[in-house]
Design a protein around this motif. Structure first.
Motif, PDB file in Angstrom:
ATOM      1  N   UNK A 260       0.832  -1.186   0.000  1.00  0.00           N
ATOM      2  CA  UNK A 260       0.000   0.000   0.000  1.00  0.00           C
ATOM      3  C   UNK A 260       0.871   1.243   0.000  1.00  0.00           C
ATOM      4  N   UNK A 261       0.604   2.135  -0.959  1.00  0.00           N
ATOM      5  CA  UNK A 261       1.333   3.402  -1.031  1.00  0.00           C
ATOM      6  C   UNK A 261       0.561   4.473  -0.285  1.00  0.00           C
ATOM      7  N   UNK A 262       1.039   4.855   0.904  1.00  0.00           N
ATOM      8  CA  UNK A 262       0.330   5.798   1.763  1.00  0.00           C
ATOM      9  C   UNK A 262       1.009   7.157   1.746  1.00  0.00           C
ATOM     10  N   UNK A 263       0.193   8.205   1.590  1.00  0.00           N
ATOM     11  CA  UNK A 263       0.707   9.567   1.644  1.00  0.00           C
ATOM     12  C   UNK A 263       0.963   9.941   3.108  1.00  0.00           C
ATOM     13  N   UNK A 264       2.112  10.536   3.366  1.00  0.00           N
ATOM     14  CA  UNK A 264       2.475  10.890   4.732  1.00  0.00           C
ATOM     15  C   UNK A 264       2.327  12.386   4.942  1.00  0.00           C
ATOM     16  N   UNK A 265       1.471  12.750   5.886  1.00  0.00           N
ATOM     17  CA  UNK A 265       1.291  14.148   6.244  1.00  0.00           C
ATOM     18  C   UNK A 265       1.951  14.458   7.574  1.00  0.00           C
ATOM     19  N   UNK A 266       1.764  15.686   8.036  1.00  0.00           N
ATOM     20  CA  UNK A 266       2.405  16.098   9.287  1.00  0.00           C
ATOM     21  C   UNK A 266       1.917  15.284  10.468  1.00  0.00           C
ATOM     22  N   UNK A 267       0.701  14.777  10.388  1.00  0.00           N
ATOM     23  CA  UNK A 267       0.163  13.996  11.505  1.00  0.00           C
ATOM     24  C   UNK A 267       0.308  12.509  11.307  1.00  0.00           C
ATOM     25  N   UNK A 269       0.508   8.933   8.504  1.00  0.00           N
ATOM     26  CA  UNK A 269      -0.121   8.468   7.276  1.00  0.00           C
ATOM     27  C   UNK A 269      -1.623   8.720   7.356  1.00  0.00           C
ATOM     28  N   UNK A 270      -2.132   9.306   6.294  1.00  0.00           N
ATOM     29  CA  UNK A 270      -3.548   9.615   6.356  1.00  0.00           C
ATOM     30  C   UNK A 270      -4.302   9.354   5.063  1.00  0.00           C
ATOM     31  N   UNK A 271      -3.626   8.907   3.990  1.00  0.00           N
ATOM     32  CA  UNK A 271      -4.375   8.611   2.776  1.00  0.00           C
ATOM     33  C   UNK A 271      -3.627   7.615   1.901  1.00  0.00           C
TER      34      UNK A 271
END
Length: 743
Positions: A260-267, A269-271
């Motif tokens: 799974x390729x998950x986008x990493x945000x400041x908080x 992984x969220x998408x």
């Protein structure tokens, strides 16, 4: 200065309006549906322009088509036939991989094996001879086991379906689901957002156990009903299951796992942004769906009729050797036809073929999260630039610069699409530019009453006033520009009109036609029909335009029946005035037609054109040949299941190569008398014997029918054909089609 400030303020308000739309979630207050609708249309346009024109022969579609149903029999076929089909594909044609766009949730009891098992455990349980033969009998009659054996140790991926909220099959649980790609425990730890199914229709455990794998064949229509996406992963009770195309791709590529390729945000992984399948990235949206990379309209992959495969009639066996095969259907009655950007009627099986080819070619379109930021920047920069230019330039140069700006934005959008496989939104930017231009030119508003007057002027001569009023409530949805729609056309003609006209004075003939055409027109209008034209004694009408009509076939059929009934009731009135009896023939056909203003610079009319229209005209002419007053095509019959029909023939009309099945409408099914039903059953049996070339059996039944109903010309027609074919056999490849060489 004040005037310029007001212009900038109002222009900036337009820009802010579109900025709010771009930055707002689809369900929010500032997200406008009309922009989303246009965005979908522009996406469809780009998809069709960029579609490849080359047929991809890596994936072959074995089609359960109308031809197969006519030769093999109605669906569902017994599993013995399916096992033979699988054996043919793997043994005779040496395919590499088979995917089934069909589910088999129930046992096949067509052989009678289940009844024999019951007897073995009850009445015949003491019959040693019978019980000794039972294992051998089972081999011959257990079709499910035969089908399972044909799948065993072969590269076969089964298909199954999830029941979503839209499918109205809540809590259905049929068959056995395969192992999920991700279990609920694994999914629970991931920040995923998805829509969960509420049931499933899967395959028998016996079949699932013998197949290499399975994938769901669900699609995900947009709000306009058009299928543009497929859920690559579908959730059910917390588990995630892969799609049919993904399951087949994993087999082909030898990739047992997916990352799974998950986008990493400041908080954290969220998408989820993509699925990693080896070296391939499969982009998905927030709901785990992937855009379908359509190669073009139906036929972008080779089709082979299932009956040709079964009967080893494939002209080039090398076409299938080492190929990927998808087994699916294009037959209308099997309900696997979808509305897509490339065609209003598109086989579901070819959707999965497109997805599979896209995965193998790294050619899947992407809409990552940063696309919103790109759209926002383009929107603001182009809006401010255009507002500045429009405030300084003359109308001519303002128009030139607006066109150049639109051209540049479209060019950039297309380049991003073709080079980076990115779907960059376009509708909001184009609408903003158009709005700013119209505002600057003081040409942005139209008076509603003028639309209504224009609507009455455009359509008042074709449709009744009630429909004009209904159309006037939303005039922007109607115009006379040409477009393609699914519609029904009606042709009506007076029998023996030349003889009638020769026997009447001109004034009497005029009165007769007025008395005839007025009630006929009234009936068509009452059924929401549009009068196309009067051609002397003939009437041409259509349903489905300018006002869309989901029940266009039913309304047209009701109009035809009403015309015949009304004309019969008028005969005493005609006789009292010394006029001859009038009979009409009516032809009905449904299908895609071009509708709009057509003609020349000297005369133009709102009319319909196309093959479906021509066929309707031909059917009207055939009413004389078969001695009936109404003939409806198979497409019209399929759209009105609540009516009963008598099949007249399979014909090939002049000007068309493909045969069509024609019918005579009998009335609502629940209003048929026992005598009519009995006659219809007997006739259908005779027709079956006729097409199977059992001439004597068909002859006896038709003679009986003719004795019961001597006025019906149809029975005499078939008796004459049987007399001919009895002495001139048509051959084993005879398809039962009668060809007309005249109109």
């Amino acid at each position: 200065m004040r005037r310029y400030l007001m212009r900038w303020f109002l222009g900036s308000s337009i820009i802010v309006f579109f900025m709010l739309h771009v930055m707002s979630p689809p369900s929010s207050l500032f997200s406008w549906q009309f922009i989303h609708n246009l965005e979908r249309d522009l996406y469809d346009l780009r998809l069709n322009v960029a579609a490849a024109s080359v047929v991809d022969d890596r994936v072959i579609i074995v089609d359960i088509d109308e031809k197969s149903l006519a030769e093999i029999g109605r669906w569902p076929w017994n599993r013995q036939i399916l096992s033979q089909l699988v054996d043919r594909l793997f043994i005779d044609y040496e395919i590499d991989l088979l995917g089934l766009d069909i589910a088999f949730p129930e046992a096949d009891n067509s052989s009678g094996w289940s009844q024999l098992e019951v007897l073995a455990n009850t009445l015949l349980k003491d019959q040693d001879g019978f019980l000794a033969q039972l294992p051998e009998i089972k081999k011959q009659l257990d079709y499910d086991q035969q089908f399972a054996d044909s799948l065993h140790h072969r590269r076969v991926v089964l298909g199954f379906s999830f029941a979503t909220l839209e499918s109205r099959m809540e809590n259905v649980q049929a068959g056995l689901l395969p192992e999920p790609l991700l279990t609920a425990e694994e999914v629970r730890l991931l920040p995923l957002k998805y829509e969960s199914a509420n049931g499933y229709i899967a395959n028998l455990p016996l079949l699932q156990a013998n197949a290499l794998g399975a994938g769901h064949f669900n699609v995900s229509p947009d709000v306009d009903g058009v299928v543009r996406r497929v859920p690559m992963l579908q959730a059910y009770q917390g588990d995630l299951y892969e799609s049919l195309s993904l399951a087949m791709a994993r087999v082909i590529l030898g990739e047992p796992t997916i990352e799974l390729g998950l986008e990493k945000g400041s908080g954290g992984y969220h998408r989820l942004e993509f699925l990693q399948l080896g070296a391939r990235k499969i982009p998905v949206d927030a709901y785990l769906r992937t855009l379908i990379p359509f190669r073009g309209p139906q036929g972008s992959f080779p089709y082979l009729s299932a009956s040709d495969v079964l009967k080893q009639r494939v002209s080039d066996p090398q076409l299938l050797k080492d190929k990927i095969v998808l087994l699916g259907t294009t037959a209308q009655g099997l309900l696997d036809l979808r509305t897509t950007p490339v065609a209003t009627v598109y086989p579901g099986v070819e959707i999965h073929a497109n997805l599979l080819a896209g995965i193998l070619d790294h050619q899947l379109m992407d809409q990552p999260a940063y696309i919103v930021g790109m759209e926002w920047i383009i929107l603001v920069l182009s809006g401010v630039l255009l507002l500045f230019l429009l405030s300084l330039l003359s109308p001519l140069w303002a128009t030139v610069n607006t066109v150049l700006l639109v051209t540049g934005i479209v060019w950039f959008n297309v380049m991003v699409w073709e080079q980076l496989n990115l779907v960059l939104p376009l509708a909001a930017t184009l609408l903003m530019i158009l709005s700013l231009f119209l505002f600057s030119m003081s040409y942005g508003y139209f008076i509603e009453s003028s639309h209504k007057r224009a609507m009455a002027h455009l359509f008042g001569q074709y449709v009744p006033p009630e429909l004009v009023d209904e159309m006037s409530r939303d005039p922007s949805s109607f115009n006379m520009r040409g477009e393609n729609r699914d519609m029904t056309v009606l042709f009506s003609d007076v029998r023996g009109f030349t003889t009638i006209s020769e026997g009447l004075e001109p004034q009497e003939l005029s009165e007769l036609m007025n008395e005839f055409l007025t009630p006929m027109t009234r009936i068509i209008h009452e059924q929401r029909g549009t009068i196309d034209k009067y051609m002397g004694d003939a009437i041409m009408a259509f349903w489905g335009a300018p006002l869309r009509d989901e029940k266009h076939a039913r309304h047209a059929l009701d109009a035809a029946m009403g015309m015949v009934q009304t004309l019969e009731a008028m005969q005493p009135q005609f006789k009292a005035r010394g006029w001859p009896e009038i009979k009409v023939g009516v032809g009905l056909n449904s299908g895609p037609m071009n509708v709009g203003n057509m003609g020349s610079q000297f005369r133009i009319a709102y009319t319909v054109m196309g093959d479906a229209v021509n066929l309707g005209s031909r059917l009207e002419g055939l009413t004389k040949q078969y001695g009936v007053q109404i003939i409806a095509s198979e497409t019209t019959v399929a759209a009105v299941p609540e009516y009963a029909f008598r099949e007249l023939d399979r014909v090939r009309v002049k000007g068309k190569d493909l045969p069509v099945v024609i019918y005579e409408p009998l009335g609502a099914r629940d209003h048929l008398t026992e005598s009519v039903i009995s006659e219809l059953v007997l006739y259908e049996t005779a027709l079956t014997h006729y097409r199977e070339q059992h001439w004597e059996l068909a002859r006896q039944l038709l003679l009986q029918l003719r004795e019961q109903s001597p006025e019906r010309l149809l029975y005499s027609i078939y008796l004459e054909r049987i007399d001919y074919f009895s002495h001139n056999p048509p051959g084993e490849d005879w398809d039962g089609v009668y060809t007309f060489t005249t109109k």
